[in-house]
Motif scaffolding. Sequence first.
Motif, PDB file in Angstrom:
ATOM      1  N   TYR A  92      25.061  69.093  74.468  1.00  0.00           N
ATOM      2  CA  TYR A  92      23.829  69.579  73.845  1.00  0.00           C
ATOM      3  C   TYR A  92      23.748  69.117  72.393  1.00  0.00           C
ATOM      4  CZ  TYR A  92      20.635  72.811  71.520  1.00  0.00           C
ATOM      5  OH  TYR A  92      19.626  73.334  70.733  1.00  0.00           O
ATOM      6  N   ALA A  93      24.843  69.266  71.656  1.00  0.00           N
ATOM      7  CA  ALA A  93      24.846  68.891  70.245  1.00  0.00           C
ATOM      8  C   ALA A  93      24.596  67.398  70.073  1.00  0.00           C
ATOM      9  CB  ALA A  93      26.163  69.295  69.590  1.00  0.00           C
ATOM     10  N   ILE A  94      25.246  66.578  70.885  1.00  0.00           N
ATOM     11  CA  ILE A  94      25.049  65.123  70.802  1.00  0.00           C
ATOM     12  C   ILE A  94      23.599  64.771  71.101  1.00  0.00           C
ATOM     13  CG2 ILE A  94      25.608  62.900  71.876  1.00  0.00           C
ATOM     14  CD1 ILE A  94      27.809  63.795  70.074  1.00  0.00           C
ATOM     15  N   GLU A  95      23.044  65.371  72.143  1.00  0.00           N
ATOM     16  CA  GLU A  95      21.656  65.076  72.533  1.00  0.00           C
ATOM     17  C   GLU A  95      20.673  65.471  71.431  1.00  0.00           C
ATOM     18  OE1 GLU A  95      22.462  65.901  77.307  1.00  0.00           O
ATOM     19  OE2 GLU A  95      21.543  67.431  76.024  1.00  0.00           O
ATOM     20  N   GLN A  96      20.804  66.681  70.929  1.00  0.00           N
ATOM     21  CA  GLN A  96      19.843  67.178  69.945  1.00  0.00           C
ATOM     22  C   GLN A  96      19.989  66.482  68.591  1.00  0.00           C
ATOM     23  OE1 GLN A  96      17.295  69.346  70.733  1.00  0.00           O
ATOM     24  NE2 GLN A  96      18.088  68.922  72.780  1.00  0.00           N
ATOM     25  N   LEU A  97      21.219  66.223  68.177  1.00  0.00           N
ATOM     26  CA  LEU A  97      21.432  65.515  66.914  1.00  0.00           C
ATOM     27  C   LEU A  97      20.897  64.094  66.996  1.00  0.00           C
ATOM     28  CD1 LEU A  97      25.033  66.718  65.931  1.00  0.00           C
ATOM     29  CD2 LEU A  97      22.880  67.337  64.819  1.00  0.00           C
ATOM     30  N   SER A  98      21.028  63.470  68.162  1.00  0.00           N
ATOM     31  CA  SER A  98      20.511  62.112  68.339  1.00  0.00           C
ATOM     32  C   SER A  98      18.996  62.090  68.192  1.00  0.00           C
ATOM     33  CB  SER A  98      20.912  61.561  69.712  1.00  0.00           C
ATOM     34  OG  SER A  98      22.308  61.383  69.797  1.00  0.00           O
ATOM     35  N   ARG A 177      18.261  58.337  75.801  1.00  0.00           N
ATOM     36  CA  ARG A 177      19.049  57.374  76.582  1.00  0.00           C
ATOM     37  C   ARG A 177      20.330  57.020  75.829  1.00  0.00           C
ATOM     38  NH1 ARG A 177      18.268  54.246  81.024  1.00  0.00           N
ATOM     39  NH2 ARG A 177      19.481  52.307  81.156  1.00  0.00           N
ATOM     40  N   PHE A 178      20.208  56.813  74.526  1.00  0.00           N
ATOM     41  CA  PHE A 178      21.382  56.506  73.705  1.00  0.00           C
ATOM     42  C   PHE A 178      22.405  57.639  73.798  1.00  0.00           C
ATOM     43  CE2 PHE A 178      23.660  56.788  69.656  1.00  0.00           C
ATOM     44  CZ  PHE A 178      24.188  55.507  69.552  1.00  0.00           C
ATOM     45  N   ALA A 179      21.934  58.889  73.690  1.00  0.00           N
ATOM     46  CA  ALA A 179      22.832  60.044  73.770  1.00  0.00           C
ATOM     47  C   ALA A 179      23.513  60.099  75.129  1.00  0.00           C
ATOM     48  CB  ALA A 179      22.055  61.328  73.514  1.00  0.00           C
ATOM     49  N   ALA A 180      22.765  59.821  76.197  1.00  0.00           N
ATOM     50  CA  ALA A 180      23.347  59.844  77.540  1.00  0.00           C
ATOM     51  C   ALA A 180      24.446  58.794  77.686  1.00  0.00           C
ATOM     52  CB  ALA A 180      22.252  59.611  78.584  1.00  0.00           C
ATOM     53  N   LEU A 181      24.220  57.621  77.119  1.00  0.00           N
ATOM     54  CA  LEU A 181      25.239  56.568  77.161  1.00  0.00           C
ATOM     55  C   LEU A 181      26.486  56.987  76.387  1.00  0.00           C
ATOM     56  CD1 LEU A 181      22.935  53.459  76.622  1.00  0.00           C
ATOM     57  CD2 LEU A 181      24.232  53.982  78.696  1.00  0.00           C
ATOM     58  N   MET A 182      26.290  57.611  75.223  1.00  0.00           N
ATOM     59  CA  MET A 182      27.417  58.039  74.408  1.00  0.00           C
ATOM     60  C   MET A 182      28.202  59.161  75.105  1.00  0.00           C
ATOM     61  SD  MET A 182      27.571  56.138  71.737  1.00  0.00           S
ATOM     62  CE  MET A 182      27.169  54.886  72.978  1.00  0.00           C
ATOM     63  N   ILE A 183      27.477  60.113  75.672  1.00  0.00           N
ATOM     64  CA  ILE A 183      28.138  61.226  76.360  1.00  0.00           C
ATOM     65  C   ILE A 183      28.966  60.710  77.533  1.00  0.00           C
ATOM     66  CG2 ILE A 183      27.670  63.230  77.849  1.00  0.00           C
ATOM     67  CD1 ILE A 183      25.305  63.857  75.946  1.00  0.00           C
ATOM     68  N   ASP A 184      28.413  59.754  78.260  1.00  0.00           N
ATOM     69  CA  ASP A 184      29.150  59.177  79.383  1.00  0.00           C
ATOM     70  C   ASP A 184      30.442  58.507  78.911  1.00  0.00           C
ATOM     71  OD1 ASP A 184      29.107  58.612  82.278  1.00  0.00           O
ATOM     72  OD2 ASP A 184      29.042  56.519  81.652  1.00  0.00           O
ATOM     73  N   SER A 185      30.379  57.852  77.747  1.00  0.00           N
ATOM     74  CA  SER A 185      31.575  57.181  77.225  1.00  0.00           C
ATOM     75  C   SER A 185      32.602  58.176  76.696  1.00  0.00           C
ATOM     76  CB  SER A 185      31.188  56.199  76.118  1.00  0.00           C
ATOM     77  OG  SER A 185      30.774  56.878  74.942  1.00  0.00           O
ATOM     78  N   PHE A 186      32.152  59.371  76.294  1.00  0.00           N
ATOM     79  CA  PHE A 186      33.066  60.395  75.782  1.00  0.00           C
ATOM     80  C   PHE A 186      33.716  61.223  76.894  1.00  0.00           C
ATOM     81  CE2 PHE A 186      30.327  60.569  71.711  1.00  0.00           C
ATOM     82  CZ  PHE A 186      31.136  59.624  71.104  1.00  0.00           C
ATOM     83  N   HIS A 187      33.130  61.183  78.082  1.00  0.00           N
ATOM     84  CA  HIS A 187      33.620  62.008  79.179  1.00  0.00           C
ATOM     85  C   HIS A 187      34.972  61.495  79.686  1.00  0.00           C
ATOM     86  CE1 HIS A 187      32.369  64.431  83.015  1.00  0.00           C
ATOM     87  NE2 HIS A 187      33.225  65.076  82.252  1.00  0.00           N
ATOM     88  N   THR A 188      35.882  62.399  79.950  1.00  0.00           N
ATOM     89  CA  THR A 188      37.178  62.023  80.510  1.00  0.00           C
ATOM     90  C   THR A 188      36.977  61.373  81.875  1.00  0.00           C
ATOM     91  OG1 THR A 188      38.303  63.834  79.382  1.00  0.00           O
ATOM     92  CG2 THR A 188      39.412  62.883  81.282  1.00  0.00           C
ATOM     93  N   ALA A 189      37.582  60.195  82.055  1.00  0.00           N
ATOM     94  CA  ALA A 189      37.466  59.479  83.326  1.00  0.00           C
ATOM     95  C   ALA A 189      38.685  58.578  83.505  1.00  0.00           C
ATOM     96  CB  ALA A 189      36.185  58.638  83.356  1.00  0.00           C
ATOM     97  N   PRO A 190      39.050  58.285  84.756  1.00  0.00           N
ATOM     98  CA  PRO A 190      40.199  57.397  85.011  1.00  0.00           C
ATOM     99  C   PRO A 190      40.008  56.003  84.421  1.00  0.00           C
ATOM    100  CG  PRO A 190      39.533  58.546  87.017  1.00  0.00           C
ATOM    101  CD  PRO A 190      38.463  58.798  85.998  1.00  0.00           C
ATOM    102  N   THR A 191      38.751  55.622  84.191  1.00  0.00           N
ATOM    103  CA  THR A 191      38.459  54.277  83.680  1.00  0.00           C
ATOM    104  C   THR A 191      38.479  54.203  82.154  1.00  0.00           C
ATOM    105  OG1 THR A 191      36.097  54.794  83.826  1.00  0.00           O
ATOM    106  CG2 THR A 191      37.081  53.629  85.691  1.00  0.00           C
ATOM    107  N   ASN A 192      38.748  55.313  81.470  1.00  0.00           N
ATOM    108  CA  ASN A 192      38.816  55.288  80.004  1.00  0.00           C
ATOM    109  C   ASN A 192      39.889  54.313  79.532  1.00  0.00           C
ATOM    110  OD1 ASN A 192      38.206  58.854  79.612  1.00  0.00           O
ATOM    111  ND2 ASN A 192      36.762  57.176  79.587  1.00  0.00           N
TER     112      ASN A 192
END
Length: 214
Positions: A92-98, A177-192
Motif C-alpha cells: 500500500y505504501a509503495i503504491e500510494q507514494l508512487s 504500473r511502476f509500483a506493481a513492477l517494483m512490488i513484484d521485484s521486492f517480493h520474496t521468490a525463488p528467482t530472486n
Amino acid sequence: MTDGLTQILRADAKENRDRIVEVAREVFASDGLGVSMREVARRAEVGPATLYRRFPTKKDLILEAFMDEFHTCRDIVRTGFDHSDAWRGFCYAIEQLSELNAQNQGFTEAFISEYPGTVDLLSHRTETLRAFTDLARRAQAQGELRDDFVIDDLILVLTANRGLSTTPHDRIRAARRFAALMIDSFHTAPTNHTLPPSPALTRSIITSQTEPTD
C-alpha cells in the motif's frame, strides 16, 4: 437554529479551505510557484476575497499546500505501518507514494529552493523513514519481503518514480504500473538474485535542506 446554521457555515468554510489547498497543490505542482493567487481562486471556484481571507499572502498558501503534501506522505506511511498484514501495508505504501510522487512534478524541489529552511525536513523525513523501515522489517519477518531489501531501495523507487512527473498523459496509470513492477521485484521468490551493494542515498536525502528558520 443558530447553532445548526453556525455548524453549516463552519463546514462550508472548511470545505472551501480544503478545496483551495488541494487545488493549490495541483496547480503549483503542474505549473510552478509563479501561478497567481487569482488563478488558484478561479480553479478552486472561490472568490479572490475568500482566498485572501484564509491565506493573506501567497507564501501562506504555498506553505499550507506544501505542509498538506507533507502530511499526505506521512499518513500514507502510517496507514501502511498500521496494517495488520505488514506485506499488504508495505505494498500500500509503495503504491500510494508512487502516485503522490508522480503528481508532485517538482513542487517539493521548487518549494525548498524558494523557501529554504522554512520547514523542518529533518524531523519529517526521519520519522517517515523510521516508520517505513519498521514496516519493511515486519514484512521481512513475515517472509514476504526479500531479505536484502534496505531503506535505500525506497529512495531508489521514489527517485526513479519522480521521472513520471514529466509524462504528459496518464501519470497515475504509469505510477500504478511502476509500483506493481517494483512490488513484484521486492517480493520474496525463488528467482530472486543477489543484489549489488546499495548506494548510500538515505543519509543525503535526510540531511539535505534541513535547517529550519526560527
